[in-house]
Design an enzyme around this catalytic site. Structure first.
Site, PDB file in Angstrom:
ATOM      1  N   ILE A 174      50.093  55.894  35.316  1.00  0.00           N
ATOM      2  CA  ILE A 174      50.293  54.449  35.306  1.00  0.00           C
ATOM      3  C   ILE A 174      49.004  53.728  34.942  1.00  0.00           C
ATOM      4  CG2 ILE A 174      50.915  52.456  36.724  1.00  0.00           C
ATOM      5  CD1 ILE A 174      52.594  54.404  38.450  1.00  0.00           C
TER       6      ILE A 174
ATOM      7  N   TYR B 129      51.200  59.790  53.519  1.00  0.00           N
ATOM      8  CA  TYR B 129      51.253  58.982  52.296  1.00  0.00           C
ATOM      9  C   TYR B 129      51.962  57.656  52.561  1.00  0.00           C
ATOM     10  CZ  TYR B 129      52.564  57.552  47.565  1.00  0.00           C
ATOM     11  OH  TYR B 129      52.740  56.837  46.403  1.00  0.00           O
TER      12      TYR B 129
ATOM     13  N   LYS C 103      50.445  53.854  52.196  1.00  0.00           N
ATOM     14  CA  LYS C 103      51.055  52.835  51.347  1.00  0.00           C
ATOM     15  C   LYS C 103      51.407  51.579  52.145  1.00  0.00           C
ATOM     16  CE  LYS C 103      49.847  54.331  48.345  1.00  0.00           C
ATOM     17  NZ  LYS C 103      49.222  53.853  47.082  1.00  0.00           N
TER      18      LYS C 103
ATOM     19  N   SER D 153      53.840  51.400  47.211  1.00  0.00           N
ATOM     20  CA  SER D 153      55.048  52.188  46.956  1.00  0.00           C
ATOM     21  C   SER D 153      56.146  51.713  47.895  1.00  0.00           C
ATOM     22  CB  SER D 153      54.779  53.676  47.202  1.00  0.00           C
ATOM     23  OG  SER D 153      55.988  54.412  47.246  1.00  0.00           O
TER      24      SER D 153
END
Length: 318
Positions: free
Chosen positions: A48, A202, A206, A170
């Site tokens: 990205i 994770y 986020k 996310s």
């Protein structure tokens, strides 16, 4: 035969539903002028980040790829130059797993560059382990490293007028939680040998990204700098390069069929960089090139404020 047709219908129907929901695509229509402006993109050498860099370079921005690996960065720069014709894309060493490296990067940038218009906190990973400073790798890189980087560069953003901070989070933040007691004792928000353990870590990191943006917007009130957090979509990138072989065997076919490519995954980041008129939405969470409502824990003022204060202490800013 009927059963086969029914099964085919279910598969096709499921595919259509997934591509219109979880794997939905969007297109950035923002067109703010970028000539003469300077952008930092962490992890801009792949995925990205590289797709974002390519688009902004094409619009005439000076793009700085802030990443660890010089060889990958130089290869990405060559690709971007070939596709855009830009000669204003450069590499600067940044290791988000090292607070010392972040400080060195910031000092070098402030000495050598005259302006900063966009800071894109794009880099991230799914992995287990520790940073150079002993933090859980996902908390340390995905949140704490970007927190320190942003704090060190805020004055430069303010000086240029209309600066923006875009942090790639996310949808996984919805399953995150912040255990401040565990953070104080263990210097991480989750770790372990098993995949579900570091996936939970994770998610926690986020959630930190969204809470950081929420609190940053409050602290930026009265300035000309705005900030946004982003869900890029479920994207086929190198994010999961540290997962086990059997997981890759499972994930890869699904990824090829459904996941977005990096260019599609960059669209919401680009929207928050280039869309004019979204300044009143500073602090909000974006997905599919539009502001979205978040879950209650991502809007908790007290937790966001405490996370900021704890992060300042961990980074040596207070």
């Amino acid at each position: 035969m009927f059963q086969l047709l029914l099964l085919a219908g279910v598969v096709v129907g499921g595919y259509i539903v997934l591509t219109q929901t979880l794997f939905k695509r969007s297109i950035c229509t923002g067109n703010a002028p970028m000539a003469g402006k300077t952008v930092i993109i962490t992890g801009g050498n792949t995925g990205i980040g590289k797709a974002t860099a390519l688009h902004l370079a094409r619009k005439g921005a000076r793009v700085i790829l802030a990443c660890r690996n010089r060889d990958k960065a130089e290869a990405a720069i060559a690709d971007i130059q070939q596709e855009t014709g830009s000669t204003d894309v450069l590499y600067m060493l940044l290791d988000l797993a090292s607070l010392k490296s972040i400080r060195c990067f910031s000092q070098t940038f402030l000495k050598t560059e005259s302006r900063l218009d966009l800071l894109i906190n794009n880099a991230g990973l799914v992995a287990d382990g520790r940073t150079e400073d002993g933090f859980g790798i996902q908390f340390g890189v995905n949140h704490l490293g970007h927190f320190l980087l942003t704090c060190l560069l805020l004055e430069s953003l303010k000086e240029c007028g209309g600066g923006r901070v875009v942090t790639v989070s996310s949808m996984a933040h919805r399953w995150g939680q912040i255990d401040f007691d565990a953070l104080a004792v263990n210097r991480h928000l989750g770790t372990g040998r098993y995949s579900w353990q570091f996936f939970q870590a994770y998610c926690n990191s986020k959630l930190c990204n969204v809470l950081f943006t929420h609190e940053l917007a409050k602290r930026l009130k009265g300035t000309n700098v705005t900030c946004y957090s982003v869900h890029p979509g479920v994207v086929r990138t190198e994010l999961s390069r540290h997962v086990s072989l059997w997981q890759k065997v499972f994930i890869e076919p699904v990824a090829r069929l459904l996941f977005l490519d990096p260019e599609a995954g960059a669209q919401t980041t680009l929207h928050c960089c280039l869309q004019e008129g979204i300044e009143p939405l500073s602090g909000r969470y974006f997905s599919c090139c539009a502001a979205q409502e978040t879950c209650a824990q991502a809007r908790d003022d007290a937790v966001a404020r405490k996370l900021w204060e704890v992060s300042e202490t961990l980074c040596g800013l207070s």
